[in-house]
Structures are given as C-alpha cells and as structure tokens.
Design an enzyme around this catalytic site. Structure first.
Site, PDB file in Angstrom:
ATOM      1  N   PRO A 117      23.539  33.489  47.180  1.00  0.00           N
ATOM      2  CA  PRO A 117      24.882  33.958  47.525  1.00  0.00           C
ATOM      3  C   PRO A 117      25.106  35.451  47.329  1.00  0.00           C
ATOM      4  CG  PRO A 117      24.918  32.916  45.367  1.00  0.00           C
ATOM      5  CD  PRO A 117      23.510  32.775  45.888  1.00  0.00           C
ATOM      6  N   GLU A 147      24.869  41.774  37.926  1.00  0.00           N
ATOM      7  CA  GLU A 147      24.925  40.320  38.104  1.00  0.00           C
ATOM      8  C   GLU A 147      23.578  39.658  37.851  1.00  0.00           C
ATOM      9  OE1 GLU A 147      26.400  37.082  41.495  1.00  0.00           O
ATOM     10  OE2 GLU A 147      26.245  39.214  41.980  1.00  0.00           O
ATOM     11  N   CYS A 206      17.722  45.571  46.810  1.00  0.00           N
ATOM     12  CA  CYS A 206      16.344  45.665  46.324  1.00  0.00           C
ATOM     13  C   CYS A 206      15.360  45.041  47.306  1.00  0.00           C
ATOM     14  CB  CYS A 206      16.210  45.000  44.954  1.00  0.00           C
ATOM     15  SG  CYS A 206      16.562  43.237  44.954  1.00  0.00           S
TER      16      CYS A 206
END
Length: 446
Positions: A113, A190, A50
C-alpha cells in the site's frame, strides 16, 4: 500532445543504478520546472522512491526521446549509458502503467500500500511546481480510484508481506531468535516503524532508533519502545547492534566502511546483520566485504517476496481487470476531450466565415443592392464556405477509392441516400444559384 511514462525501477535497474537517478523530496519542484523549461513538456509529475524513478509527462508526441536525455543530463549522466535501464510507455501504455503502479501491481512487494501514498506525494509535488494540468490531474485521480478499488474488491492486500516484514525474515537467516539481540534502526519513516514493529513481534527487547530529527525518533520509540539517539551517536552505539536496518533520504552514505570495521573489532567478530533499504544507499557497499558483516540491499529481498507474489496471483489477475476497465474509461474521456477541442475549432471557423460575410452583405445593402439578391448571395457563399473542406475531402476519398472514409463522412454529415434524379435537381439548382449570385457579385463590385 501525448502522454508518456519514462523511468527505471527495481526490475530494469539494480540499486547502484537507481541511486543515481533519485529526486530528493525538496528537489522535485525545481526539477519539474527545469523539465518543462528544457523540453516540450506541457504537464509533468515525478514519482521517485527507493524502487523507482518515473516521469509522467504530457508533451509533443514527436519528442519522447527528450525525456531520457533530460533525465540523464539532469543527473549529470551519459544518456547513452542510461538508456539501457529505461523503459518508455506511451498513450494507453502510460495510462495503464501509472494505474498498475498506484495499485501496487508493479511493486517489489505485490499489492503493497505504501506506493499509493508515494503517488499522491508525486501528484502534490506537480501541483506545487505548477506542472499539473487537466489531463495529468484526471489521470492521477483515476489511478487513485483504481488503487482503492483494487484493495477493496480483491484479496491483494490480505496478509501482506511488506518490505519491512521481508527484512525481518531475511535477518532470521542469520539469527535464530531476537530475544537477546539488539537492533539499531537508522531513520524514522514508515518502513523503519514497520521494521520495529515486526522485530518486537519476533521477541526483540533491545531497540535503538537513530534519526536526524531526534523528536521523530522519540515518537517512534514511544510507540514501539526502545531508545532514541541522534545520528552523531551511531559510531559509539554501533558495536551493540546485532541487527542494523537503515532507511533514510540522505543523499550521502551515513555509515562508512571504516566505522563498521571498528565496530566489528569491538564486537570481537560476532556476526552483524545489516540491511540497507535506502536509495541512495546509507551504507558504503564496501562494508559488505568485511568478515562477519552480512550486508544486504533492498534488491536482496526478492526471494523472500517471491513467495508472497505467488500466493497473490489470482488477486493480481482480478486487479488487472479493474485496471483495464479504468484505462478504457480514461481513454474514453481523453477522446471526448480531444473531440470537444475539434468541435470548438470547427464551430469557430464557421462563425468566422459568418461574421465576415455578414459585414460584406451589410455593405452591399448600404450600397442599395436589393435585399433578395444580397440574401441569395449570402446564403450561397456561406454554404460554399462551410461545405468546401468536406466536399474536397469526399472528392479525394472517392478518387482514392476510400469507401470507409466516405461512409464515415456520410455518417458525420448525416447525409441521407438520394437517388440520381434528386442529385441532378440539386446540381441544376446549385448551378443556377451560382450563376445568379456571380452576376450580382459582379454588379456590386462594378
């Protein structure tokens, strides 16, 4: 052949530009194969998230402009228009860029991360497409090693401010608390999972998760609580939502202005916080023009995240030192590989001369020429063949006054300093040998 990294990211292009240059996960293989077929690329990988779309390519170093033109035309855009948003790194710059990206040093959230996992997806995508070669493979492996070392040896991952946390922080600017609020989350990846967790930690009780894959939504609510619904139910459930966060991989908007407008009327104009984290966007931008709708995109998280970046500057400095050491190691390996290729070419040329002259020597022996004379001819001719190119190069360097090249040649050829008498002796010996060999050559051909 050189390495190049070309792309655009959250710093070079706003979301309305980035969403036009996204590669869907199921389109990467075809895109990589098209790239290799229509440019001079030998190896290639695509990293598309993104916040960035980047090409990592090993190709003819005279043609990097091909990459920008290919990227624009592949997405049916004007290359001239897109050029203003692109950056290009070459050689060591491309190596450093991938390592910084993988370590989270170039991310919107410093040290986050998630980008490492996305880089690994890009690596696997190139393997699946057949465009991952030896050099890019080694580069990506170095980048993964850098990311691991940065997180282990620095404090850049301590108390992380993720995009999800920043999203909840931004929502608190609209609502003082979440206890009596309802959140509708669109997507089940996520980022959405982290948003759900942060909302729960802030006291949110009512959570709805909508996803194209209903089973995945159910798995998420099993972890965080709430209700799972299919995307088709969003219009009927939208009026309940005080907070809406969307993050899917849909190529088209999921929520249009009309749907949002009807929901606002049913809510009797109670405020609605909407955050679109997707690229391309999940919510039509025009919905943000409605009264009582507070629509934000991923680019609006910058200020929330800026404080996080300031608190990690020392860790980032340590991380940059790790990156530089790994860049040097990779470039050292690269130079060694290039030297190996040159050595192989050099030795093969010597062997080719030896094979040719050995065949000629055998023919002369079969014709009855004395072996001593044939051996002298073979030794002299092979020596001349092998030393011709270095001799010409040294002579040209001397004529140009290029002492550096002369000294380099002496080092490479392991030439000891010789006095003038030795040189004259060698010259006389070479002259005599040349004349004798020439006479032998004439007799053999006559």
């Amino acid at each position: 052949m050189s390495l190049f990294a070309l792309g655009l990211n959250h710093k070079s292009a706003p979301v309305n530009i980035r969403e036009q240059i996204v590669f869907a996960p199921d389109a990467v293989t075809a895109a990589l194969q098209h790239l290799r077929a229509h440019t001079t690329a030998r190896e290639a990988a695509i990293l598309s998230t993104c916040n960035r779309t980047e090409l990592y390519v090993r190709m003819d170093d005279r043609a990097p402009e091909m990459l920008g033109e290919w990227l624009a035309r592949y997405h049916r855009l004007d290359p001239e228009w897109l050029r203003d948003y692109l950056y290009l790194h070459e050689g060591a710059g491309a190596v450093r860029h991938l390592m910084r990206v993988s370590a989270g040093l170039d991310s919107l959230v410093l040290g986050e991360p998630q980008i490492l996992g996305q880089a690994k997806i890009a690596y696997q995508g190139a393997i699946d497409a057949g465009t991952m070669g030896r050099v890019l493979d080694r580069l990506f492996q170095h980048a993964f090693s850098v990311a691991k070392q940065v997180r282990t040896d620095t404090g850049i991952g301590a108390n992380p401010v993720s995009v999800a946390f920043a999203a909840v922080t931004l929502a608190r600017q609209i609502f003082d608390d979440f206890q009596n609020r309802t959140a509708l989350l669109i997507g089940a990846g996520e980022t959405i999972e982290l948003v759900a967790r942060h909302l729960r930690e802030q006291g949110l009780k009512n959570l709805i998760v909508a996803n194209r894959n209903l089973e995945r939504a159910r798995q998420l609510v099993e972890l965080e609580g709430g209700e799972a619904i299919p995307l088709s139910e969003i219009p009927t459930r939208l009026p309940e939502a005080d907070v809406l966060v969307a993050s899917t991989a849909s190529p088209l908007p999921i929520l249009g202005k009309g749907t949002v407008e009807r929901a606002v009327r049913k809510r009797r104009h109670r405020p609605m916080f909407m955050l679109d984290l997707a690229v391309p966007r999940d919510i039509e931008p025009e919905a943000g023009n409605l009264d009582d709708v507070y629509l934000y995109t991923v680019d609006d998280l910058r200020e929330v995240i800026a404080e996080n970046r300031r608190s990690r500057e020392e860790a980032a400095h340590q991380a940059e030192e790790i990156v530089q050491r790994q860049v040097d190691q990779f470039l050292s390996w690269r130079r060694a590989q290039q030297a190996v290729a040159s050595i192989c070419d050099f030795r093969e040329r010597g062997h080719a001369h030896a094979r040719e002259l050995l065949q000629r020597a055998n023919r002369r022996l079969r014709c009855g020429e004395p072996p001593e004379r044939v051996l002298a001819w073979l030794s002299h001719t092979l020596t001349n063949r092998l030393l011709h190119a270095p001799t010409v190069g040294l002579r040209e360097a001397a004529e140009a006054g290029d002492r550096e090249r002369i000294e380099l040649a002496r080092t490479l050829l392991q030439i000891e300093n010789a006095n003038e008498d030795t040189r004259e002796s060698v010259d006389k010996e070479q002259t005599g040998t040349t004349q004798g060999a020439a006479r032998g050559d004439q007799r053999s051909t006559g």
